[in-house]
Design a protein around this motif. Structure first.
Motif, PDB file in Angstrom:
ATOM      1  N   MET A  65       0.826  -1.189   0.000  1.00  0.00           N
ATOM      2  CA  MET A  65       0.000   0.000   0.000  1.00  0.00           C
ATOM      3  C   MET A  65       0.874   1.257   0.000  1.00  0.00           C
ATOM      4  O   MET A  65       1.918   1.273   0.642  1.00  0.00           O
ATOM      5  CB  MET A  65      -0.891  -0.013   1.239  1.00  0.00           C
ATOM      6  N   GLU A 116       1.535   4.760 -10.633  1.00  0.00           N
ATOM      7  CA  GLU A 116       1.111   4.166  -9.368  1.00  0.00           C
ATOM      8  C   GLU A 116       1.068   2.630  -9.418  1.00  0.00           C
ATOM      9  O   GLU A 116       1.585   1.977  -8.501  1.00  0.00           O
ATOM     10  CB  GLU A 116      -0.247   4.737  -8.949  1.00  0.00           C
ATOM     11  N   LYS A 143       3.145  -0.011  -6.945  1.00  0.00           N
ATOM     12  CA  LYS A 143       2.480  -1.062  -6.158  1.00  0.00           C
ATOM     13  C   LYS A 143       3.053  -2.433  -6.492  1.00  0.00           C
ATOM     14  O   LYS A 143       3.334  -3.231  -5.592  1.00  0.00           O
ATOM     15  CB  LYS A 143       0.973  -1.027  -6.409  1.00  0.00           C
ATOM     16  N   CYS A 147       5.468  -2.149  -3.319  1.00  0.00           N
ATOM     17  CA  CYS A 147       4.502  -2.546  -2.285  1.00  0.00           C
ATOM     18  C   CYS A 147       4.336  -4.057  -2.204  1.00  0.00           C
ATOM     19  O   CYS A 147       4.276  -4.616  -1.106  1.00  0.00           O
ATOM     20  CB  CYS A 147       3.155  -1.877  -2.543  1.00  0.00           C
TER      21      CYS A 147
END
Length: 154
Positions: free
Chosen positions: A1, A134, A138, A142
């Protein structure tokens, strides 16, 4: 996240080791955008980038240079931008190069047990779209348990 914060990515808000990421061009140009905030805080990333460009050894798209600027803080100069102007091939951002850079950042972050901090990389002068950047962050950071902080400067 990804954790979104208001503030300045050059003042990372976390404990432990930290890597500040940003996108650089492949022309050796430094002087507009987020790099100005970096240079205002630390001279070393710009000096290292210019020296790296002049050396020409591995200075190319998808290369990353890590510069330690303080105790527990590194700046990642990530070459994810072809040139500096939008042309027939679109904006300067090169998403594939950004993804490769992020893999190198993930390795370094794992090695250092570091969190990663950045503005919305690639979305300013590079002309990229956050909707494409993004998911790369991720997937690469992430999903490999790297804590990521994205700063919205106000």
């Amino acid at each position: 996240m990804i954790t979104y914060l208001k503030g300045d990515a050059t003042s990372p808000q976390a404990k432990g080791n930290k890597i500040i990421c940003h996108i650089c061009n492949d022309l050796g140009r430094w002087g507009k955008g987020f790099v100005l905030a970096i240079s205002k805080r630390w001279p070393e990333p710009e000096q290292a980038y210019r020296k790296w460009y002049r050396a020409k050894n591995d200075f190319e798209l998808s290369a990353v240079q890590f510069i330690q600027v303080d105790s527990g803080i590194w700046v990642a100069n990530m070459i994810g931008q072809r040139g500096i102007k939008t042309g027939s091939k679109g904006p300067p951002i090169r998403y594939e190069a950004v993804e490769k850079c992020l893999f190198k950042v993930e390795q370094k972050a794992s090695e250092l047990s570091a969190s990663v901090h950045m503005p919305r990389i690639g979305c300013g002068l590079a002309g990229g779209k956050w909707s494409k950047i993004e998911p790369l962050i991720k997937k690469v950071l992430c999903e490999n348990n790297v804590l990521v902080y994205v700063y919205n400067f106000e």
